[in-house]
Design an enzyme around this catalytic site. Structure first.
Site, short mmCIF file in Angstrom:
data_model
loop_
_atom_site.label_atom_id
_atom_site.label_comp_id
_atom_site.label_asym_id
_atom_site.label_seq_id
_atom_site.Cartn_x
_atom_site.Cartn_y
_atom_site.Cartn_z
N TRP A 361 133.58 35.62 75.29
CA TRP A 361 133.78 35.17 73.63
C TRP A 361 134.96 36.07 73.28
O TRP A 361 135.63 35.79 72.20
CB TRP A 361 132.55 35.67 73.14
CG TRP A 361 132.26 37.31 72.91
CD1 TRP A 361 132.06 38.00 74.19
CD2 TRP A 361 132.41 38.10 71.93
NE1 TRP A 361 132.03 39.37 73.77
CE2 TRP A 361 132.47 39.42 72.36
CE3 TRP A 361 132.82 38.01 70.67
CZ2 TRP A 361 132.28 40.69 71.69
CZ3 TRP A 361 132.98 39.14 70.01
CH2 TRP A 361 132.60 40.29 70.19
N ASP A 362 135.31 37.09 73.99
CA ASP A 362 136.43 37.81 73.58
C ASP A 362 138.05 37.20 73.56
O ASP A 362 138.72 37.36 72.92
CB ASP A 362 136.74 39.07 74.51
CG ASP A 362 136.70 39.14 75.72
OD1 ASP A 362 135.47 38.78 76.33
OD2 ASP A 362 137.57 39.34 76.42
N GLU A 488 125.75 44.93 73.46
CA GLU A 488 124.89 44.47 74.23
C GLU A 488 123.87 45.55 74.88
O GLU A 488 123.08 45.52 75.90
CB GLU A 488 125.88 44.15 75.49
CG GLU A 488 126.28 42.94 75.28
CD GLU A 488 127.80 42.88 76.30
OE1 GLU A 488 127.74 43.59 77.31
OE2 GLU A 488 128.61 42.00 76.17
N GLN A 593 129.05 48.62 71.52
CA GLN A 593 130.34 48.32 70.92
C GLN A 593 130.16 47.86 69.46
O GLN A 593 128.89 47.53 69.37
CB GLN A 593 130.85 47.29 71.69
CG GLN A 593 130.29 45.83 71.79
CD GLN A 593 130.66 45.07 72.85
OE1 GLN A 593 130.59 45.40 74.12
NE2 GLN A 593 131.33 44.08 72.77
#
Length: 792
Positions: A361-362, A488, A593
């Protein structure tokens, strides 16, 4: 961490002045060259010594079984791993029968320079053999940004003290031996010698190898041609076998004479084309490159990059390291996507095999924002690749009992490659991230053809996913349960705020685009009733908020969890996932994160409409002491929101950490490839953080503020056919239109019209002072007090 400052700090170059074999793998990543289609790690020309050999073609992978202790319905069966394809970089050297090997003899000088303006890697070396013969070797290497299949190297040998016999062996080598992996042994076995030979050729100066992968069935062709120049007689011979094709060049040189070899390498692959067709393809690419020759390749590369820097450069005054780092970041992100052309942009680009070469996704949330405003054509191609993978995403949604498209958490070919469902299948936000990128690109470019042909289908299928994944409760509130957001360390939760807000945006954008293109929407089966259900769900989506403490929750119930015991967690116990069971991490308030903080940036319009500055500051202050940054994606996001909430020194520290992620090897894994998203995050921290740049519908707004370390920051943006230059000082900002028609923007809330006549200069309001929030023990931004040159 690299603490001895191997790389000098220069504004337009990354230069290594000595060869440190302990850092060879890291330097191979830093000095990697790519164009998004072909990737060459920065291995030494002679091949050895090496850290990790690497030649990559975007999309070329092998399949391997995924490990499961217990099988389960819906688990992916096969993983995909990028493979090291045929190596065309190799130019082995013998000096009077002594192999040129820097582990032996005496190395007098060794310098490598990555030139960010010219797009080449240059090397100069002086070496004395064990027998006492001294030679100078120079090389220049490029991967062409204009000729997609082509990479090339010029290699030059010069004796310095005696008449010397010089032999150069230029090779194509397939199925190179790679260092052993600590990963899944089944994957390692599957990837051992993954290329099966189909053709080998060596005729005159021309070499060619064609192979096919065993399991994925992809055909790879690599060919090379040479131009050789020396003052005296030259002897050449060529030979080939299944995995090696070699041209041997021999000359006897007096001191000061030079043997020069220009090697051009063409690459191609396909899952459908025949062996003869692939051979013809790479031969044609060589012919095209030969038309302009080596000098033509150099000139095209410089012209391409001159154009890129003219519209994308970021200038930083007051911090030389950040200046170098942001240009290094821009260069590598450009390399990752420039010629990917309907292929993924992997998390490591084509600089290494980390993360198995997968895209996540980044790409959409970190890499594509930078490219949207600097190289937008690359963004359209990356999103067309997502559109090409829609059949697999639809099949995956059906398998999960959902409608629409469930895009994979990690992939190379479009199928799911994650064997860990809490941080894979459950991370549905990837669908909204893709939709967000499509909306961002269309808004920034005004490309209505792309909106109609690509964005519409992506938005419709992702909207269908959200509508089937979520549900209305008895009070009409729309919930999305059992998902994993960007953090996560909080897996399979209800109503993750980032996911819900991104889904909300996705649903509304899908309804809007269907209104603009009703005929195309009808062909996808969308009617007014369906789009109305999307709007209903979007307007009713639940955003968790804790009234008692006055903050938005990362997910429903997050703030009632027990806090992580940071006081009894040692500095050597990070990252937590390597020292504590996920069971314990998942049930505590601890954040890998930025998640809610990222939502405040990506979904800023919702927060602007529903919150004041004090609420934003309260949210940031609450989550800072919980965020341990066990991901390279976090620092840049925290930099943006720290700057937004007035914590400029903290924002600077986070921006510095993002900027030096690879140049200082902060995560201790640069050897596996660069962190392309964190590199893009350097640009994000500067442009969105200190520049305060936000997309506002189809417009731009700015709230610029500089940290005290910067005396000036300037950057350029491509926006709807215009090139806008923004220059920020301590108390004033100027906006200049370098190309295109007049543009209306907002500066600290004030509407401003910028045309091509004169810069518009306006004052900057100071942020409100607030106490700086704390970070977890041992987790303050890691390079705030980094050592200087020569310090340990």
């Amino acid at each position: 961490m690299i603490t001895n400052r191997t790389y000098t700090v220069e504004p337009w170059r990354v230069r290594e002045t000595a060869l440190n074999l302990d850092l060879l793998a890291q330097s191979e990543s830093v000095f990697a060259l790519s164009n998004g289609h072909v990737g060459w790690r920065g291995n030494l020309d002679e091949g050895e010594p090496h850290g990790l050999p690497g030649s990559y073609l975007n999309g070329v992978h092998e399949l391997h079984p995924l490990p499961y202790a217990e099988a389960g319905y819906g688990y992916p069966e096969s993983g995909q791993t990028v493979i090291n394809v045929t190596n065309g970089k190799l130019l082995r050297l013998l000096v009077d029968d002594e192999p040129f090997d820097l582990r032996y003899g005496r190395l007098g000088k060794h310098e490598r320079t990555l030139d960010l303006r010219r797009g080449v890697l240059e090397r100069t070396c002086e070496w004395t053999s064990p027998a006492g013969t001294t030679v100078r070797v120079r090389s220049t290497r490029l991967v062409s940004l204009t000729q997609r299949a082509i990479a090339a190297v010029e290699y030059e040998v010069e004796p310095l003290d005696a008449r010397t016999r010089v032999v150069i062996q230029s090779e194509l080598v397939a199925n190179e031996s790679l260092p052993s992996s600590d990963g899944d042994p089944r994957a390692a076995k599957a990837l051992r010698s993954p290329l099966e030979p189909e053709e080998d050729l060596a005729i005159g100066s021309r070499l060619r190898l064609v192979h096919r992968t065993r399991r994925s069935g992809l055909r790879v062709a690599v060919a090379a041609d040479h131009v050789v120049d020396a003052p005296g007689e030259i002897t050449t011979s060529s030979e080939s076998n299944t995995d090696v094709s070699r041209l041997t060049i021999t000359s006897v040189l007096d001191p000061g004479q030079r043997l020069r070899v220009q090697k051009t390498v063409a690459h191609g692959w396909s899952g459908a084309r025949s062996r003869p067709a692939m051979s013809d393809q790479v031969e044609a690419a060589l012919a095209a490159a030969a038309h302009g020759g080596w000098d033509g390749l150099l000139a095209e590369q410089r012209d391409y990059l001159d154009d890129f820097w003219a519209r994308a450069d970021v200038e930083v005054h007051g911090d030389e390291e950040i200046q170098q780092a942001v240009r290094f970041a821009l260069f590598h992100v450009l390399q990752a996507g420039a010629r990917a052309e309907q292929r993924a942009i992997p998390a490591k680009g084509l600089t290494g095999s980390g993360y198995d070469g997968h895209a996540f996704w980044d790409t959409e949330m970190f890499v594509l924002p930078l490219l949207t405003y600097t190289a937008p054509k690359a963004v359209a191609e990356a999103l067309r690749w997502r559109q090409d993978t829609l059949p697999a995403a639809r099949d995956r949604a059906t398998q999960l009992g959902l409608r629409g498209a469930a895009f994979p958490w990690r992939t190379i070919d479009g199928s799911e490659g994650s064997a860990y469902w809490p941080a894979g299948t459950a991370a549905f936000h990837v669908a909204a991230d893709i939709a967000h990128a499509a909306v961002r690109y269309t808004a920034a470019t005004g490309d209505l053809d792309f909106e109609r042909e690509t964005a519409l289908e992506l938005l419709v299928e992702t909207a269908r996913l959200w509508r089937s994944l979520g549900h209305h409760d008895p009070h009409g509130v729309f919930h999305i349960d059992g998902v994993t957001g960007p953090d996560e360390y909080s897996a399979v939760v209800d109503d993750n705020t980032y996911t819900n807000l991104m889904a909300r945006s996705n649903l509304l954008a899908a309804a809007d685009v269907c209104e603009r293109h009703p005929e195309e929407a009808a062909r996808l089966g969308v009617d007014e009733e369906e789009s109305a259900t999307w709007r209903d769900a979007a307007e009713a989506v639940h955003i968790p908020y804790n009234e008692e403490i006055g903050v938005h929750e990362q997910h429903a119930g997050f703030t009632r969890h027990q806090r992580w015991d940071f006081a009894n967690t040692g500095a050597d116990q990070y990252p937590l996932m390597l020292h504590f069971p996920y069971f314990d991490i998942y049930r505590k308030q601890v954040i890998k994160q930025s998640d809610l903080v990222l939502a405040m940036y990506t979904c800023g319009s919702w927060f602007d409409a529903h919150c004041d500055e004090e609420q934003m500051a309260a949210n940031f202050a609450y989550y800072e002491p919980l965020t341990v940054r066990d991901s390279s994606l976090s620092a840049c996001c925290q930099a943006v929101v720290a700057a937004q909430t007035g914590h400029l020194r903290l924002a600077y520290d986070y921006a510095t950490e993002a900027a030096l992620m690879d140049l200082a090897d902060l995560e201790h894994n640069t050897r596996d490839g660069l962190h392309i998203a964190s590199l893009a995050g350097t640009w994000m921290a500067l442009v969105a953080g200190f520049g305060g740049t936000r997309r506002d519908g189809d417009g731009l707004r700015f709230t610029p503020r500089l940290p005290e370390k910067f005396s000036r920051l300037a950057f350029r943006l491509q926006f709807r056919g215009r090139c806008l230059r923004v220059e920020i000082g301590p108390d004033r900002a100027s906006y200049s239109l370098l190309a295109g028609p007049p543009l209306t923007i907002h500066h600290h809330g004030t509407e401003v019209r910028v045309d091509g006549d004169e810069p518009v200069t306006l004052g900057i309001s100071a942020p409100k002072w607030r106490p700086t929030p704390e970070q977890p023990p041992h987790r303050r931004p890691g390079v705030a007090d980094r050592p200087g040159p020569g310090e340990e």
